[in-house]
Design an enzyme around this catalytic site. Structure first.
Site, PDB file in Angstrom:
ATOM      1  N   PHE A 118       0.849  -1.196   0.000  1.00 51.91           N
ATOM      2  CA  PHE A 118       0.000   0.000   0.000  1.00 51.91           C
ATOM      3  C   PHE A 118       0.879   1.239   0.000  1.00 51.91           C
ATOM      4  CE2 PHE A 118      -4.310  -1.594   0.684  1.00 51.91           C
ATOM      5  CZ  PHE A 118      -4.013  -2.939   0.863  1.00 51.91           C
ATOM      6  N   LYS A 122       1.536  10.353   0.868  1.00 54.31           N
ATOM      7  CA  LYS A 122       2.969  10.581   0.677  1.00 54.31           C
ATOM      8  C   LYS A 122       3.796   9.300   0.711  1.00 54.31           C
ATOM      9  CE  LYS A 122       2.958  15.289   2.401  1.00 54.31           C
ATOM     10  NZ  LYS A 122       3.187  16.113   3.584  1.00 54.31           N
ATOM     11  N   TYR A 123       3.200   8.207   1.144  1.00 51.51           N
ATOM     12  CA  TYR A 123       3.947   6.937   1.186  1.00 51.51           C
ATOM     13  C   TYR A 123       4.323   6.451  -0.212  1.00 51.51           C
ATOM     14  CZ  TYR A 123       3.597   6.088   6.215  1.00 51.51           C
ATOM     15  OH  TYR A 123       3.750   6.150   7.573  1.00 51.51           O
ATOM     16  N   ASP A 210       7.200   1.221   3.289  1.00 45.34           N
ATOM     17  CA  ASP A 210       8.313   2.081   3.730  1.00 45.34           C
ATOM     18  C   ASP A 210       9.497   1.207   4.164  1.00 45.34           C
ATOM     19  OD1 ASP A 210       6.450   1.310   5.744  1.00 45.34           O
ATOM     20  OD2 ASP A 210       7.466   2.598   7.176  1.00 45.34           O
ATOM     21  N   HIS A 230       8.390  -9.367  15.303  1.00 40.45           N
ATOM     22  CA  HIS A 230       8.663  -7.921  15.316  1.00 40.45           C
ATOM     23  C   HIS A 230      10.056  -7.663  15.897  1.00 40.45           C
ATOM     24  CE1 HIS A 230       8.184  -3.656  15.960  1.00 40.45           C
ATOM     25  NE2 HIS A 230       6.984  -3.688  15.396  1.00 40.45           N
ATOM     26  N   PRO A 231      10.857  -6.824  15.206  1.00 38.93           N
ATOM     27  CA  PRO A 231      12.229  -6.624  15.677  1.00 38.93           C
ATOM     28  C   PRO A 231      12.310  -5.866  17.000  1.00 38.93           C
ATOM     29  CG  PRO A 231      11.704  -5.080  13.909  1.00 38.93           C
ATOM     30  CD  PRO A 231      10.546  -6.022  14.009  1.00 38.93           C
ATOM     31  N   GLU A 300      -2.422  -4.553  13.327  1.00 42.14           N
ATOM     32  CA  GLU A 300      -1.337  -5.342  13.921  1.00 42.14           C
ATOM     33  C   GLU A 300      -1.817  -6.016  15.221  1.00 42.14           C
ATOM     34  OE1 GLU A 300       3.054  -4.212  13.784  1.00 42.14           O
ATOM     35  OE2 GLU A 300       2.517  -3.672  15.836  1.00 42.14           O
TER      36      GLU A 300
HETATM   37  C1  UD2 Z   1       3.644  -0.476  12.316  1.00 42.82           C
HETATM   38  C2  UD2 Z   1       3.619  -1.686  11.432  1.00 42.82           C
HETATM   39  C3  UD2 Z   1       2.553  -1.486  10.368  1.00 42.82           C
HETATM   40  C4  UD2 Z   1       1.210  -1.276  11.026  1.00 42.82           C
HETATM   41  C5  UD2 Z   1       1.282  -0.120  12.018  1.00 42.82           C
HETATM   42  C6  UD2 Z   1       0.060  -0.063  12.890  1.00 42.82           C
HETATM   43  C7  UD2 Z   1       5.725  -2.893  11.095  1.00 42.82           C
HETATM   44  C8  UD2 Z   1       7.112  -2.763  10.678  1.00 42.82           C
HETATM   45  N1  UD2 Z   1       4.934  -1.835  10.866  1.00 42.82           N
HETATM   46  O1  UD2 Z   1       4.242   0.486  11.449  1.00 42.82           O
HETATM   47  O2  UD2 Z   1       2.477  -2.575   9.502  1.00 42.82           O
HETATM   48  O3  UD2 Z   1       0.813  -2.469  11.669  1.00 42.82           O
HETATM   49  O4  UD2 Z   1       2.383  -0.236  12.907  1.00 42.82           O
HETATM   50  O5  UD2 Z   1      -0.976   0.537  12.247  1.00 42.82           O
HETATM   51  O6  UD2 Z   1       5.311  -3.906  11.578  1.00 42.82           O
HETATM   52  N2  UD2 Z   1       0.349   3.618   4.765  1.00 42.82           N
HETATM   53  C9  UD2 Z   1       0.189   4.404   3.639  1.00 42.82           C
HETATM   54  N3  UD2 Z   1      -0.072   5.720   3.815  1.00 42.82           N
HETATM   55  C10 UD2 Z   1      -0.179   6.309   5.039  1.00 42.82           C
HETATM   56  C11 UD2 Z   1      -0.003   5.513   6.174  1.00 42.82           C
HETATM   57  C12 UD2 Z   1       0.262   4.154   6.015  1.00 42.82           C
HETATM   58  O7  UD2 Z   1       0.269   3.920   2.520  1.00 42.82           O
HETATM   59  O8  UD2 Z   1      -0.401   7.532   5.106  1.00 42.82           O
HETATM   60  C13 UD2 Z   1       0.614   2.168   4.589  1.00 42.82           C
HETATM   61  C14 UD2 Z   1       2.035   1.907   4.102  1.00 42.82           C
HETATM   62  O9  UD2 Z   1       2.055   0.755   3.306  1.00 42.82           O
HETATM   63  C15 UD2 Z   1       2.798   1.681   5.385  1.00 42.82           C
HETATM   64  C16 UD2 Z   1       1.751   0.931   6.203  1.00 42.82           C
HETATM   65  O10 UD2 Z   1       0.486   1.501   5.831  1.00 42.82           O
HETATM   66  O11 UD2 Z   1       3.976   0.941   5.133  1.00 42.82           O
HETATM   67  C17 UD2 Z   1       1.926   1.018   7.725  1.00 42.82           C
HETATM   68  O12 UD2 Z   1       1.978   2.343   8.152  1.00 42.82           O
HETATM   69  P1  UD2 Z   1       3.246   2.907   8.910  1.00 42.82           P
HETATM   70  O13 UD2 Z   1       4.458   2.361   8.242  1.00 42.82           O
HETATM   71  O14 UD2 Z   1       3.140   4.346   9.061  1.00 42.82           O
HETATM   72  O15 UD2 Z   1       3.093   2.262  10.325  1.00 42.82           O
HETATM   73  P2  UD2 Z   1       4.271   2.010  11.375  1.00 42.82           P
HETATM   74  O16 UD2 Z   1       5.574   2.428  10.826  1.00 42.82           O
HETATM   75  O17 UD2 Z   1       3.906   2.574  12.694  1.00 42.82           O
END
Ligand code: UD2
Length: 350
Positions: A118, A122-123, A210, A230-231, A300
């Site tokens: 996904f 901005k992703y 990302d 999860h790391p 998650e």
């Molecule tokens: C963690 C998890 C993520 C998700 C989240 C809880 C890992 C490494 N990451 O990451 O999978 O479970 O916690 O919600 O386990 N995205 C978009 N646009 C946005 C926001 C999100 O495309 O504006 C998609 C994108 O593919 C992104 C994913 O959703 O990689 C997860 O979002 P995140 O990376 O911001 O979440 P994060 O880093 O807190």
């Protein structure tokens, strides 16, 4: 007297015949309903088995004849990490598998691996590196179908893909809440499987955009239901895992329960297994939402609850989803896939 006797005999005979008929009708009803039920069961299983391609594909491991590779040892191996769960699922670490042997086994199966990613808002900026590095490391030499979900289809980068690899772009609505973007993935994955992937893919992996690939991610990761450790928490006591702790939520995991803490950013397995996971997590998430509840880590949290009850048949070590900001621990001999450092305030919609 004789008349009375004849009458009694007639009555007894009639009653016997009636009882006999009644018994026979019951017997046929039972056997008929059993047959009907059986037919239904057969029809049900027929639907199930024809719905997904190659049933049982994960169970039969046939190696090419005369394949030469290093002798495996039954007494020497990695001792610094745990390589099997208490329910006997392998935990995949560098040094626990032979990539050449696994590729030889799985190439014969002629499988297709789907991968969802996904890139909303901005992703989209992460997509190019994700796709480019996947060409170098993710199931190289296999048929791989990427499905990119984005609200900016025109900004999807052009990336040269090897033969047998394909990219499909699908539009999804944006949202002004990142939590919703992240959580709605389960619904979209469920729909993708139902509408497109049945009979078109054998396995599916659902990955965060990302992130980049740095090392091999291949056939060693295939399994029925595949979870990634999860790391951030793998050395911790489970009381520190960020499970959803409110009993009101469908994602609740009680104190003293839970095996590991798994990533929402990478999971997969056989298409039918991931379908069940996505469908269940989506339903539980939506039921929560109707009651005004959002689990601590959205999908998650629901995934972790699901995997506590439905044990993964293969567990991938944190090599399969590291985080760039984390220094490498000694047991992590290779980083295969890792989340890039990002400034949440700049990229998330809220
Ligand atoms: C963690 C998890 C993520 C998700 C989240 C809880 C890992 C490494 N990451 O990451 O999978 O479970 O916690 O919600 O386990 N995205 C978009 N646009 C946005 C926001 C999100 O495309 O504006 C998609 C994108 O593919 C992104 C994913 O959703 O990689 C997860 O979002 P995140 O990376 O911001 O979440 P994060 O880093 O807190």
């Amino acid at each position: 007297m004789a008349v009375l006797h004849t009458k009694a005999v007639t009555v007894i005979l009639s009653v016997t015949v009636l009882l006999g008929l009644l018994y026979l009708s019951q017997y046929y009803r039972v056997s008929l309903s059993f047959e009907e039920k059986w037919k239904t069961v057969e029809a049900g299983s027929a639907v199930e088995t024809t719905t997904f391609s190659q049933p049982g594909i994960d169970l039969h491991l046939e190696s090419p004849e005369h394949l030469k590779y290093n002798q495996p040892s039954i007494v020497h191996g990695r001792t610094d990490v745990v390589t099997v769960t208490p329910w006997l699922a392998p935990v995949v670490w560098e040094g626990t598998f032979n990539p050449f042997l696994l590729d030889s086994i799985y190439k014969r199966k002629n499988i297709t691996i789907a991968a969802t990613v996904f890139a909303v808002g901005k992703y989209i900026m992460f997509l190019k590196d994700f796709l480019q590095t996947s060409e170098e490391h993710f199931f190289v030499g296999f048929r791989v179908d990427f499905y990119v979900f984005t609200d900016r289809p025109n900004e999807v980068p052009k990336v040269n893909m090897a033969a047998g690899r394909m990219l499909t772009v699908r539009s999804v609505p944006s949202s002004n809440r990142w939590q919703e973007i992240s959580a709605r993935r389960m619904e979209i994955i469920q729909n993708l499987i139902e509408k497109k992937l049945q009979n078109r893919a054998d396995y599916i992996f659902c990955l965060d955009v990302d992130s980049k690939f740095h090392g091999r991610w291949g056939a060693e990761s295939l399994g029925g239901l595949v979870a990634v450790i999860h790391p951030g928490y793998y050395r911790d006591d489970r009381s520190r895992f960020p499970y959803e702790r409110s009993p009101a939520s469908n994602a609740y995991v009680a104190p003293g329960e839970g095996d590991f803490y798994y990533c929402g950013g990478a999971f997969g397995g056989l298409v039918e297994e991931v379908h069940l996971l996505a469908k269940t997590c989506r339903k539980n998430f939506e039921d929560d939402a109707k009651r005004g509840i959002e689990a601590a880590w959205q999908e998650e949290s629901h995934l972790n609850r699901y995997m506590w009850i439905n044990k993964p048949s293969k567990v991938l070590s944190p090599e399969y989803l590291w985080q760039d900001f984390k220094p490498k621990n000694p047991e992590v001999q290779i980083i295969r896939f890792s989340g890039v450092i990002k400034n949440y305030a700049n990229i998330r919609p809220n």
